[in-house]
Write a protein that holds these residues in place. Structure first.
Motif, PDB file in Angstrom:
ATOM      1  N   VAL A  17       0.731  -1.185  -0.303  1.00  0.00           N
ATOM      2  CA  VAL A  17       0.271  -2.545  -0.039  1.00  0.00           C
ATOM      3  C   VAL A  17      -0.262  -2.665   1.391  1.00  0.00           C
ATOM      4  CG1 VAL A  17       0.878  -4.996  -0.054  1.00  0.00           C
ATOM      5  CG2 VAL A  17       2.049  -3.416  -1.617  1.00  0.00           C
ATOM      6  N   ASP A  18      -1.537  -2.973   1.485  1.00  0.00           N
ATOM      7  CA  ASP A  18      -2.193  -3.197   2.775  1.00  0.00           C
ATOM      8  C   ASP A  18      -2.013  -4.657   3.153  1.00  0.00           C
ATOM      9  OD1 ASP A  18      -3.720  -2.804   5.026  1.00  0.00           O
ATOM     10  OD2 ASP A  18      -5.641  -2.934   3.975  1.00  0.00           O
ATOM     11  N   THR A  19      -1.598  -4.892   4.384  1.00  0.00           N
ATOM     12  CA  THR A  19      -1.326  -6.260   4.808  1.00  0.00           C
ATOM     13  C   THR A  19      -2.201  -6.622   6.011  1.00  0.00           C
ATOM     14  OG1 THR A  19       0.416  -5.643   6.370  1.00  0.00           O
ATOM     15  CG2 THR A  19       1.078  -6.008   4.087  1.00  0.00           C
ATOM     16  N   ILE A  59      -3.455  -7.489   0.462  1.00  0.00           N
ATOM     17  CA  ILE A  59      -3.231  -8.934   0.578  1.00  0.00           C
ATOM     18  C   ILE A  59      -3.904  -9.435   1.852  1.00  0.00           C
ATOM     19  CG2 ILE A  59      -1.111  -8.934  -0.775  1.00  0.00           C
ATOM     20  CD1 ILE A  59       0.336  -9.442   2.019  1.00  0.00           C
ATOM     21  N   ASP A  60      -4.820  -8.615   2.382  1.00  0.00           N
ATOM     22  CA  ASP A  60      -5.560  -8.989   3.578  1.00  0.00           C
ATOM     23  C   ASP A  60      -6.647  -9.975   3.189  1.00  0.00           C
ATOM     24  OD1 ASP A  60      -7.062  -9.200   5.868  1.00  0.00           O
ATOM     25  OD2 ASP A  60      -6.937  -7.063   6.354  1.00  0.00           O
ATOM     26  N   PRO A  61      -6.563 -11.217   3.664  1.00  0.00           N
ATOM     27  CA  PRO A  61      -7.590 -12.204   3.282  1.00  0.00           C
ATOM     28  C   PRO A  61      -8.984 -11.801   3.789  1.00  0.00           C
ATOM     29  CG  PRO A  61      -6.167 -13.105   4.997  1.00  0.00           C
ATOM     30  CD  PRO A  61      -5.578 -11.782   4.591  1.00  0.00           C
ATOM     31  N   LYS A  88      -3.704   0.265   9.402  1.00  0.00           N
ATOM     32  CA  LYS A  88      -3.022  -0.125   8.156  1.00  0.00           C
ATOM     33  C   LYS A  88      -3.895   0.172   6.931  1.00  0.00           C
ATOM     34  CE  LYS A  88      -2.366  -4.335   9.699  1.00  0.00           C
ATOM     35  NZ  LYS A  88      -2.615  -4.225  11.157  1.00  0.00           N
ATOM     36  N   SER A  89      -5.153  -0.267   6.998  1.00  0.00           N
ATOM     37  CA  SER A  89      -6.039  -0.079   5.839  1.00  0.00           C
ATOM     38  C   SER A  89      -6.377   1.408   5.650  1.00  0.00           C
ATOM     39  CB  SER A  89      -7.319  -0.888   6.007  1.00  0.00           C
ATOM     40  OG  SER A  89      -6.999  -2.263   6.126  1.00  0.00           O
ATOM     41  N   THR A  90      -6.596   2.097   6.752  1.00  0.00           N
ATOM     42  CA  THR A  90      -6.922   3.527   6.690  1.00  0.00           C
ATOM     43  C   THR A  90      -5.775   4.320   6.064  1.00  0.00           C
ATOM     44  OG1 THR A  90      -8.253   3.264   8.696  1.00  0.00           O
ATOM     45  CG2 THR A  90      -7.623   5.514   8.098  1.00  0.00           C
ATOM     46  N   GLY A 149      -9.939  -8.889   3.600  1.00  0.00           N
ATOM     47  CA  GLY A 149     -10.373  -7.992   2.544  1.00  0.00           C
ATOM     48  C   GLY A 149     -11.087  -6.740   3.008  1.00  0.00           C
ATOM     49  N   SER A 150     -10.691  -6.208   4.171  1.00  0.00           N
ATOM     50  CA  SER A 150     -11.404  -5.031   4.681  1.00  0.00           C
ATOM     51  C   SER A 150     -11.261  -3.850   3.720  1.00  0.00           C
ATOM     52  CB  SER A 150     -10.898  -4.645   6.062  1.00  0.00           C
ATOM     53  OG  SER A 150      -9.512  -4.435   6.037  1.00  0.00           O
ATOM     54  N   ALA A 151     -10.060  -3.675   3.193  1.00  0.00           N
ATOM     55  CA  ALA A 151      -9.846  -2.565   2.268  1.00  0.00           C
ATOM     56  C   ALA A 151     -10.600  -2.790   0.958  1.00  0.00           C
ATOM     57  CB  ALA A 151      -8.358  -2.382   1.993  1.00  0.00           C
TER      58      ALA A 151
HETATM   59 MG   LIG Z   1      -6.828  -3.712   7.683  1.00  0.00          MG
END
Ligand SMILES: [Mg+2]
Ligand SMILES: Nc1ncnc2c1ncn2[C@@H]1O[C@H](COP(=O)(O)OP(=O)(O)O)[C@@H](O)[C@H]1O
Length: 251
Positions: A91-93, A46-48, A16-18, A50-52
């Motif tokens: 939007v990354d989730t 909106i990833d808590p 997802k983030s990639t 926060g990897s992205a």
């Molecule tokens: Mg991710």
């Protein structure tokens, strides 16, 4: 108004983030105009975990798109489209625990749960024009992917595309074929483009790069090509004509 694309799969580690940062980079690369200071693309996490974000901090000012970690209220998240100045918002989730995971025998009313993350997810789903569902060519991801689409995406009527990510050609085509057969068997909409596994994608996250910033060697260009193909297939690079009177005035 911006088009909002949501990267969604309840399973973690599927890309997802990639896909968020690299599709944002490719799209910005293609549609940016030299006469405009502001990039036409925004990526939102909106990833808590926060990897992205972690990642964007490191690419810093060179990032070809704007980036925000959303600590916003759900009402604001559901109005993402109205943020001025962007043509595309990715939007990354985060992943989430599905209803099958808590094992209490009672089916949860809402598969997204009632926590902060669930509330934020519901809000961005309201804003989404389409959903991109990454899946790896790996049987463990099939059920979470099906749950994501059947329980979260389809009930909302949002158009979606399943994208096979992280296929390593050296593994042969058996897993890939099985994954395609699964997706097609469920009659899910599937992208023709398969994003292959390249070490450079994994490394890029620690080496501060998005695909448009990869070195110009053959392997990197091959790796980058998958994202250009995917962006083309998803229709991200076109210039949309504004309806008269709608949205921002064309300048
Ligand atoms: Mg991710
Ligand atoms: N196509 C790919 N090639 C190589 N590594 C990949 C690829 N897609 C994802 N990865 C790596 O796999 C890991 C999980 O990907 P990530 O985008 O963080 O998944 P998610 O956001 O769904 O949890 C990361 O280390 C990422 O760099």
């Amino acid at each position: 108004m911006a088009q909002v694309h949501l990267l969604l799969n309840q399973k973690g580690g599927v890309g997802k983030s990639t896909l968020t940062v690299n599709l944002a980079a490719i799209t910005a690369d293609v549609i940016a105009r030299p006469d405009r200071q502001v990039p036409p693309v925004l990526a939102v996490s909106i990833d808590p975990q926060g990897s992205a974000t972690w990642w964007a901090d490191r690419v810093g000012d060179d990032l070809p798109f704007d980036f925000v970690q959303a600590h916003r209220e759900p009402q604001e998240l559901s109005r993402l489209k109205e943020i001025d100045g962007y043509e595309h918002i990715f939007v990354d989730t985060p992943g989430w625990i599905g209803p099958d995971a808590d094992d209490d025998g009672v089916e949860d009313r809402d598969p997204l749960g009632d926590g902060r993350a669930g509330v934020a997810l519901r809000a961005v789903l309201e804003a989404a024009d389409d959903v991109i569902v990454p899946i790896e060519p790996e049987g463990l991801g099939f059920l979470p992917t099906a749950n994501t689409i059947e329980n979260v995406v389809k009930p909302r009527g949002i158009p979606y595309t399943v994208v096979i990510n992280n296929w390593d050609p050296r593994d042969g085509t058996a897993d890939l074929d099985e994954t395609k057969a699964f997706i097609d068997g469920q009659q899910f909409h599937r992208a023709q483009t398969v994003v292959r596994h390249y070490k450079i994608h994994t490394r890029a996250a620690v080496e501060n790069r998005v695909v448009t910033q990869y070195p110009r060697n053959r392997i990197s260009l091959e790796a980058r090509e998958d994202f250009f193909r995917l962006a083309l297939e998803l229709g991200l690079g076109g210039t949309r004509r504004q309806r008269k009177g709608a949205g921002r005035a064309a300048k």
